[in-house]
Design a protein around this motif. Structure first.
Motif, PDB file in Angstrom:
ATOM      1  N   PRO A  71       0.800  -1.234   0.000  1.00 46.52           N
ATOM      2  CA  PRO A  71       0.000   0.000   0.000  1.00 46.52           C
ATOM      3  C   PRO A  71       0.825   1.274   0.000  1.00 46.52           C
ATOM      4  N   ASP A  72       2.105   1.181   0.364  1.00 41.92           N
ATOM      5  CA  ASP A  72       2.939   2.377   0.378  1.00 41.92           C
ATOM      6  C   ASP A  72       4.376   1.981   0.056  1.00 41.92           C
ATOM      7  N   GLY A  73       5.283   2.974   0.110  1.00 43.31           N
ATOM      8  CA  GLY A  73       6.693   2.704  -0.160  1.00 43.31           C
ATOM      9  C   GLY A  73       7.089   2.985  -1.590  1.00 43.31           C
ATOM     10  N   TYR A  74       6.635   4.114  -2.154  1.00 45.03           N
ATOM     11  CA  TYR A  74       6.890   4.412  -3.559  1.00 45.03           C
ATOM     12  C   TYR A  74       7.736   5.664  -3.770  1.00 45.03           C
ATOM     13  N   ARG A  75       8.535   6.017  -2.765  1.00 48.40           N
ATOM     14  CA  ARG A  75       9.483   7.112  -2.904  1.00 48.40           C
ATOM     15  C   ARG A  75      10.767   6.592  -3.556  1.00 48.40           C
ATOM     16  N   PRO A  76      11.564   7.470  -4.148  1.00 47.82           N
ATOM     17  CA  PRO A  76      12.810   7.008  -4.768  1.00 47.82           C
ATOM     18  C   PRO A  76      13.684   6.196  -3.823  1.00 47.82           C
ATOM     19  N   GLU A  77      13.747   6.597  -2.541  1.00 49.32           N
ATOM     20  CA  GLU A  77      14.590   5.856  -1.599  1.00 49.32           C
ATOM     21  C   GLU A  77      14.035   4.463  -1.304  1.00 49.32           C
ATOM     22  N   ASP A  78      12.715   4.283  -1.435  1.00 47.26           N
ATOM     23  CA  ASP A  78      12.135   2.952  -1.248  1.00 47.26           C
ATOM     24  C   ASP A  78      12.552   2.026  -2.387  1.00 47.26           C
ATOM     25  N   PHE A  79      12.489   2.537  -3.612  1.00 48.38           N
ATOM     26  CA  PHE A  79      12.918   1.739  -4.756  1.00 48.38           C
ATOM     27  C   PHE A  79      14.415   1.439  -4.677  1.00 48.38           C
ATOM     28  N   ALA A  80      15.198   2.397  -4.168  1.00 46.44           N
ATOM     29  CA  ALA A  80      16.632   2.170  -4.008  1.00 46.44           C
ATOM     30  C   ALA A  80      16.902   1.081  -2.979  1.00 46.44           C
ATOM     31  N   SER A  81      16.173   1.091  -1.871  1.00 47.22           N
ATOM     32  CA  SER A  81      16.330   0.036  -0.856  1.00 47.22           C
ATOM     33  C   SER A  81      15.982  -1.326  -1.429  1.00 47.22           C
ATOM     34  N   ASP A  82      14.918  -1.370  -2.235  1.00 47.66           N
ATOM     35  CA  ASP A  82      14.547  -2.632  -2.879  1.00 47.66           C
ATOM     36  C   ASP A  82      15.659  -3.118  -3.797  1.00 47.66           C
ATOM     37  N   LEU A  83      16.326  -2.189  -4.452  1.00 49.00           N
ATOM     38  CA  LEU A  83      17.389  -2.564  -5.383  1.00 49.00           C
ATOM     39  C   LEU A  83      18.560  -3.205  -4.653  1.00 49.00           C
ATOM     40  N   VAL A  84      18.941  -2.645  -3.519  1.00 47.45           N
ATOM     41  CA  VAL A  84      20.009  -3.249  -2.714  1.00 47.45           C
ATOM     42  C   VAL A  84      19.572  -4.624  -2.211  1.00 47.45           C
ATOM     43  N   ALA A  85      18.323  -4.722  -1.750  1.00 46.94           N
ATOM     44  CA  ALA A  85      17.799  -6.001  -1.282  1.00 46.94           C
ATOM     45  C   ALA A  85      17.758  -7.021  -2.414  1.00 46.94           C
ATOM     46  N   PHE A  86      17.495  -6.556  -3.630  1.00 47.67           N
ATOM     47  CA  PHE A  86      17.503  -7.458  -4.784  1.00 47.67           C
ATOM     48  C   PHE A  86      18.902  -8.012  -5.028  1.00 47.67           C
ATOM     49  N   LEU A  87      19.914  -7.153  -4.961  1.00 42.01           N
ATOM     50  CA  LEU A  87      21.293  -7.624  -5.121  1.00 42.01           C
ATOM     51  C   LEU A  87      21.604  -8.713  -4.100  1.00 42.01           C
ATOM     52  N   ASP A  88      21.156  -8.505  -2.863  1.00 43.86           N
ATOM     53  CA  ASP A  88      21.376  -9.503  -1.818  1.00 43.86           C
ATOM     54  C   ASP A  88      20.626 -10.800  -2.137  1.00 43.86           C
ATOM     55  N   ALA A  89      19.389 -10.672  -2.564  1.00 42.57           N
ATOM     56  CA  ALA A  89      18.538 -11.844  -2.770  1.00 42.57           C
ATOM     57  C   ALA A  89      19.054 -12.748  -3.873  1.00 42.57           C
ATOM     58  N   VAL A  90      19.632 -12.170  -4.921  1.00 39.83           N
ATOM     59  CA  VAL A  90      20.106 -12.999  -6.038  1.00 39.83           C
ATOM     60  C   VAL A  90      21.610 -13.245  -5.978  1.00 39.83           C
ATOM     61  N   GLY A  91      22.245 -12.779  -4.915  1.00 41.95           N
ATOM     62  CA  GLY A  91      23.650 -13.094  -4.692  1.00 41.95           C
ATOM     63  C   GLY A  91      24.635 -12.326  -5.542  1.00 41.95           C
ATOM     64  N   ILE A  92      24.319 -11.068  -5.836  1.00 42.38           N
ATOM     65  CA  ILE A  92      25.238 -10.230  -6.612  1.00 42.38           C
ATOM     66  C   ILE A  92      26.027  -9.345  -5.651  1.00 42.38           C
ATOM     67  N   GLY A  93      27.347  -9.486  -5.664  1.00 48.41           N
ATOM     68  CA  GLY A  93      28.176  -8.651  -4.808  1.00 48.41           C
ATOM     69  C   GLY A  93      28.286  -7.237  -5.332  1.00 48.41           C
ATOM     70  N   ARG A  94      28.670  -7.106  -6.599  1.00 46.43           N
ATOM     71  CA  ARG A  94      28.792  -5.796  -7.244  1.00 46.43           C
ATOM     72  C   ARG A  94      28.256  -5.929  -8.659  1.00 46.43           C
ATOM     73  N   ALA A  95      27.662  -4.863  -9.141  1.00 44.69           N
ATOM     74  CA  ALA A  95      27.090  -4.896 -10.486  1.00 44.69           C
ATOM     75  C   ALA A  95      27.164  -3.518 -11.116  1.00 44.69           C
ATOM     76  N   ILE A  96      27.089  -3.494 -12.428  1.00 45.59           N
ATOM     77  CA  ILE A  96      26.818  -2.256 -13.138  1.00 45.59           C
ATOM     78  C   ILE A  96      25.309  -2.040 -13.080  1.00 45.59           C
ATOM     79  N   LEU A  97      24.888  -0.854 -12.673  1.00 46.62           N
ATOM     80  CA  LEU A  97      23.475  -0.512 -12.646  1.00 46.62           C
ATOM     81  C   LEU A  97      23.151   0.320 -13.877  1.00 46.62           C
ATOM     82  N   VAL A  98      22.116  -0.099 -14.600  1.00 45.92           N
ATOM     83  CA  VAL A  98      21.669   0.615 -15.791  1.00 45.92           C
ATOM     84  C   VAL A  98      20.253   1.102 -15.529  1.00 45.92           C
ATOM     85  N   GLY A  99      20.091   2.401 -15.295  1.00 43.40           N
ATOM     86  CA  GLY A  99      18.785   2.955 -14.999  1.00 43.40           C
ATOM     87  C   GLY A  99      18.216   3.678 -16.195  1.00 43.40           C
ATOM     88  N   SER A 100      16.964   3.383 -16.514  1.00 50.47           N
ATOM     89  CA  SER A 100      16.281   4.057 -17.614  1.00 50.47           C
ATOM     90  C   SER A 100      15.235   5.017 -17.064  1.00 50.47           C
TER      91      SER A 100
END
Length: 276
Positions: A71-100
């Motif tokens: 129901p909430d959590g749609y600020r830029p910092e929320d999406f950024a937190s999800d992105l870090v959590a995604f890296l953790d979830a799929v086991g990526i230590g470091r990556a190139i980020l490509v934002g469109s």
């Protein structure tokens, strides 16, 4: 062409994000971050053409596509937190980020706040700021007036300015269908978050190698907007695609991939320690 696998990444607080994965296991990890109303499908033209040097991941952000819709959590910092959590979830230590588009805001927040997780940053048609754009008043009024179900005609109208040249009709239809999956509140809260945030502040403290890709027929972002980013991020460089609109990778997927592969080779070779 590479095979695209669609998987699910469980994040914090029960949130699950679908994501597409393609490429070669030993390739440099590249995480593609889409903008408002899109999903991982925005990057399908790139994922199916990935060179052997790259291993691509494209998560669908919360509230979008087939992702969970809290129901909430749609600020830029929320999406950024999800992105870090995604890296953790799929086991990526470091990556190139490509934002469109607006997805580049979350990507650059992560680049500035978690530089140990980001080997490089690529911003494709990404705004420096939004509130000062001439077209934003009308867009904001349109989105604030949305109710469910979101009218297809409104999505088609918003989509019409994304490209300067014809692209595959199937791609545009797919992206319209993906946009129609968003409830009205996700449209509203995501745009409000972008307009209320100090987007210039999200450009501060970025020290990772950064590449900007921009089409000079972008009806949303002027060249001066890209200069603002160049001035804020030390060492950033800009590639201008002539005759190309806002969603550069829809019009020029092969060229974007070639430039991305070159950037990866310069900044994060596949066998570099810490990529995985």
């Amino acid at each position: 062409m590479t095979t695209i696998s669609v998987k699910a990444a469980p994040l914090q607080e029960g949130l699950t994000l679908p994501y597409a994965e393609a490429g070669y296991p030993r390739g440099t990890p590249v995480v593609f971050v889409h903008g408002l109303s899109d999903s991982w499908w925005s990057f399908e033209p790139l994922l199916r053409r990935l060179p052997a040097s790259l291993h691509g991941y494209a998560p669908t952000q919360r509230g979008h596509g087939d992702a969970d819709r809290p129901p909430d959590g749609y600020r830029p910092e929320d999406f950024a937190s999800d992105l870090v959590a995604f890296l953790d979830a799929v086991g990526i230590g470091r990556a190139i980020l490509v934002g469109s588009s607006s997805g580049g805001v979350a990507a650059r927040i992560v680049a500035g706040s978690h530089p140990d997780r980001v080997s490089g940053l690529v911003l494709v048609g990404v705004p420096a700021t939004l509130a000062d754009k001439p077209g934003m008043t009308g867009m904001q009024e349109t989105i604030e007036g949305l109710s469910d179900p979101v009218p297809r005609a409104i999505v088609e109208d918003l989509m019409s300015g994304m490209v300067a040249r014809p692209v595959a009709k199937g791609l545009i239809e797919t992206m319209i269908e993906q946009s129609l999956k968003l409830p009205a509140y996700v449209w509203k809260e995501t745009l409000r978050g972008l307009l209320e945030a100090d987007l210039r502040a999200t450009l501060a403290g970025i020290l990772v190698p950064t590449l900007l890709i921009w089409g000079d027929e972008d009806s949303f972002l002027p060249r001066s907007d890209q200069q603002t980013i160049l001035d804020a991020i030390h060492g950033a460089r800009l590639l201008t695609y002539e005759g190309v609109g806002h969603v550069v990778h829809w019009e020029e997927p092969g060229r974007v991939l070639a430039d991305l592969a070159d950037f990866a080779a310069r900044t994060a070779p596949a066998d570099a320690p810490g990529n995985r």
